[in-house]
Motif scaffolding. Structure first.
Motif, PDB file in Angstrom:
ATOM      1  N   VAL A 179       0.869  -1.338   0.075  1.00 25.91           N
ATOM      2  CA  VAL A 179      -0.097   0.049   0.149  1.00 25.91           C
ATOM      3  C   VAL A 179       0.842   1.283   0.127  1.00 25.91           C
ATOM      4  O   VAL A 179       1.835   1.324   0.793  1.00 25.91           O
ATOM      5  CB  VAL A 179      -0.898   0.007   1.278  1.00 25.91           C
TER       6      VAL A 179
ATOM      7  N   VAL B  94      -8.533   7.443   2.558  1.00 20.21           N
ATOM      8  CA  VAL B  94      -8.905   6.070   1.814  1.00 20.21           C
ATOM      9  C   VAL B  94      -7.848   5.010   2.374  1.00 20.21           C
ATOM     10  O   VAL B  94      -7.975   3.980   2.754  1.00 20.21           O
ATOM     11  CB  VAL B  94      -8.939   6.332   0.246  1.00 20.21           C
ATOM     12  N   GLY B  95      -6.593   5.441   2.247  1.00 17.91           N
ATOM     13  CA  GLY B  95      -5.515   4.593   2.654  1.00 17.91           C
ATOM     14  C   GLY B  95      -5.450   4.033   4.006  1.00 17.91           C
ATOM     15  O   GLY B  95      -5.310   2.809   4.109  1.00 17.91           O
TER      16      GLY B  95
ATOM     17  N   LEU C 222      -8.322   1.489   4.017  1.00 16.98           N
ATOM     18  CA  LEU C 222      -7.833   0.415   3.200  1.00 16.98           C
ATOM     19  C   LEU C 222      -7.152  -0.529   3.799  1.00 16.98           C
ATOM     20  O   LEU C 222      -7.318  -1.995   3.948  1.00 16.98           O
ATOM     21  CB  LEU C 222      -7.112   0.800   1.885  1.00 16.98           C
TER      22      LEU C 222
ATOM     23  N   TYR D 283      -1.764  -1.498  -3.987  1.00 22.97           N
ATOM     24  CA  TYR D 283      -2.796  -0.484  -3.978  1.00 22.97           C
ATOM     25  C   TYR D 283      -2.143   0.819  -3.932  1.00 22.97           C
ATOM     26  O   TYR D 283      -1.411   1.074  -2.811  1.00 22.97           O
ATOM     27  CB  TYR D 283      -3.559  -0.463  -2.613  1.00 22.97           C
TER      28      TYR D 283
ATOM     29  N   CYS E 235      -2.987   4.772  -2.918  1.00 28.72           N
ATOM     30  CA  CYS E 235      -3.885   5.628  -2.626  1.00 28.72           C
ATOM     31  C   CYS E 235      -3.287   7.139  -2.399  1.00 28.72           C
ATOM     32  O   CYS E 235      -3.562   8.156  -1.704  1.00 28.72           O
ATOM     33  CB  CYS E 235      -4.296   5.444  -1.295  1.00 28.72           C
TER      34      CYS E 235
ATOM     35  N   ASP F 100       0.775  13.195  -7.509  1.00 30.45           N
ATOM     36  CA  ASP F 100      -0.596  12.696  -8.266  1.00 30.45           C
ATOM     37  C   ASP F 100      -0.428  12.155  -9.672  1.00 30.45           C
ATOM     38  O   ASP F 100      -1.107  11.009  -9.916  1.00 30.45           O
ATOM     39  CB  ASP F 100      -1.628  13.665  -8.340  1.00 30.45           C
TER      40      ASP F 100
ATOM     41  N   TRP G 260      -5.445   1.699  -8.282  1.00 26.86           N
ATOM     42  CA  TRP G 260      -5.023   3.314  -7.711  1.00 26.86           C
ATOM     43  C   TRP G 260      -6.173   4.062  -7.947  1.00 26.86           C
ATOM     44  O   TRP G 260      -7.398   3.773  -8.614  1.00 26.86           O
ATOM     45  CB  TRP G 260      -3.868   3.987  -8.606  1.00 26.86           C
ATOM     46  N   ILE G 261      -6.098   5.276  -7.157  1.00 28.72           N
ATOM     47  CA  ILE G 261      -7.267   5.885  -7.218  1.00 28.72           C
ATOM     48  C   ILE G 261      -7.177   7.098  -7.866  1.00 28.72           C
ATOM     49  O   ILE G 261      -6.090   7.984  -7.904  1.00 28.72           O
ATOM     50  CB  ILE G 261      -7.436   6.695  -5.502  1.00 28.72           C
TER      51      ILE G 261
ATOM     52  N   ALA H 103     -15.280   7.048   2.227  1.00 33.40           N
ATOM     53  CA  ALA H 103     -13.985   6.566   2.073  1.00 33.40           C
ATOM     54  C   ALA H 103     -13.648   4.959   2.186  1.00 33.40           C
ATOM     55  O   ALA H 103     -12.968   4.373   1.601  1.00 33.40           O
ATOM     56  CB  ALA H 103     -12.832   7.149   2.885  1.00 33.40           C
TER      57      ALA H 103
ATOM     58  N   ALA I  50     -12.397   2.162  -0.522  1.00 35.86           N
ATOM     59  CA  ALA I  50     -11.167   1.116  -0.203  1.00 35.86           C
ATOM     60  C   ALA I  50     -11.799  -0.140  -0.475  1.00 35.86           C
ATOM     61  O   ALA I  50     -11.156  -1.065  -0.889  1.00 35.86           O
ATOM     62  CB  ALA I  50     -10.992   1.259   1.457  1.00 35.86           C
TER      63      ALA I  50
ATOM     64  N   MET J 272     -11.604  -0.952  -4.171  1.00 33.98           N
ATOM     65  CA  MET J 272     -10.326  -1.310  -4.495  1.00 33.98           C
ATOM     66  C   MET J 272     -10.075  -2.719  -4.271  1.00 33.98           C
ATOM     67  O   MET J 272      -9.354  -3.367  -4.983  1.00 33.98           O
ATOM     68  CB  MET J 272      -9.375  -0.543  -3.776  1.00 33.98           C
TER      69      MET J 272
END
Length: 207
Positions: free
Chosen positions: A7, A14-15, A18, A74, A76, A94, A115-116, A194, A198, A201
């Motif tokens: 991660v 979110v992370g 998650l 993942y 985030c 980003d 990914w977001i 959020a 997660a 994902m």
């Protein structure tokens, strides 16, 4: 067979949720979190024995490429132009960091990469934020040799954040009134929790 997860951005809105969901998921054996600075022992809740936080320099992600050889990755990572201080600094987080992560996942033959992004992401957008997100989508989806790459495209995020962004604070207040009006093609613009992002994902990963 139990899975391993990596991660990036595990301390954000979110992370964090998650990582906690992954800790409760019996299908995962270990969750490695690449972080900027050491975390307190009580930062995450759940089965924290699964978590291995690794402090890294995101400017030199290539130095940590060995961690990218896991089954599920993942990402985030994300900031705002205001917080980053400039458009170029925003793009570095980003776009560049996420793109490098995808390249390392490909090199290490990771099983899948999620990914977001953002609702409305488009490389042709006049909005800088959405254009960067769209350019990143094009770059990653078009990357040959990267296994099972998927993006989630949330709208405004709801949840407890240390620094509540003005737009998210307003969305949280108006959500009970506006959400029922957003349906059909507009449903994708509903503010989203959020925790739901997660969970999505995790659903996108290949087991």
């Amino acid at each position: 067979m139990l899975k391993t997860a990596l991660v990036l951005g595990g301390t954000g809105l979110v992370g964090k949720t998650l990582v906690e969901q992954l800790c409760r998921d019996h299908r995962y054996q270990t969750i490695t979190c690449l972080v900027r600075k050491p975390l307190s022992k009580d930062f995450f809740s759940g089965n924290i024995n699964k978590i291995e936080p690794i402090v890294v320099d995101f400017e030199s992600l290539e130095d940590y490429q060995g961690y990218f050889g896991c089954q599920h990755i993942y990402v985030c990572l994300g900031t705002t132009i205001k917080k980053a201080g400039s458009k170029s600094a925003f793009r570095k987080v980003d776009f560049e960091y996420v793109h490098v992560a995808a390249q390392l996942a490909r090199a290490q033959r990771a099983g899948s990469f999620v990914w977001i992004s953002s609702v409305g992401a488009s490389a042709k957008s006049n909005n800088f934020y959405l254009r960067v997100k769209g350019e990143l989508e094009n770059a990653i989806i078009g990357m040959s040799g990267l296994n099972n790459a998927s993006a989630v495209r949330p709208s405004l995020l709801l949840g407890e954040r240390k620094e509540m962004r003005p737009a998210e604070k307003l969305a949280s207040a108006l959500s009970p009134f506006l959400s029922p009006l957003l349906h059909g093609r507009l449903i994708k613009y509903k503010p989203v929790q959020a925790a739901d992002v997660a969970a999505q994902m995790i659903r996108l990963q290949v087991f």
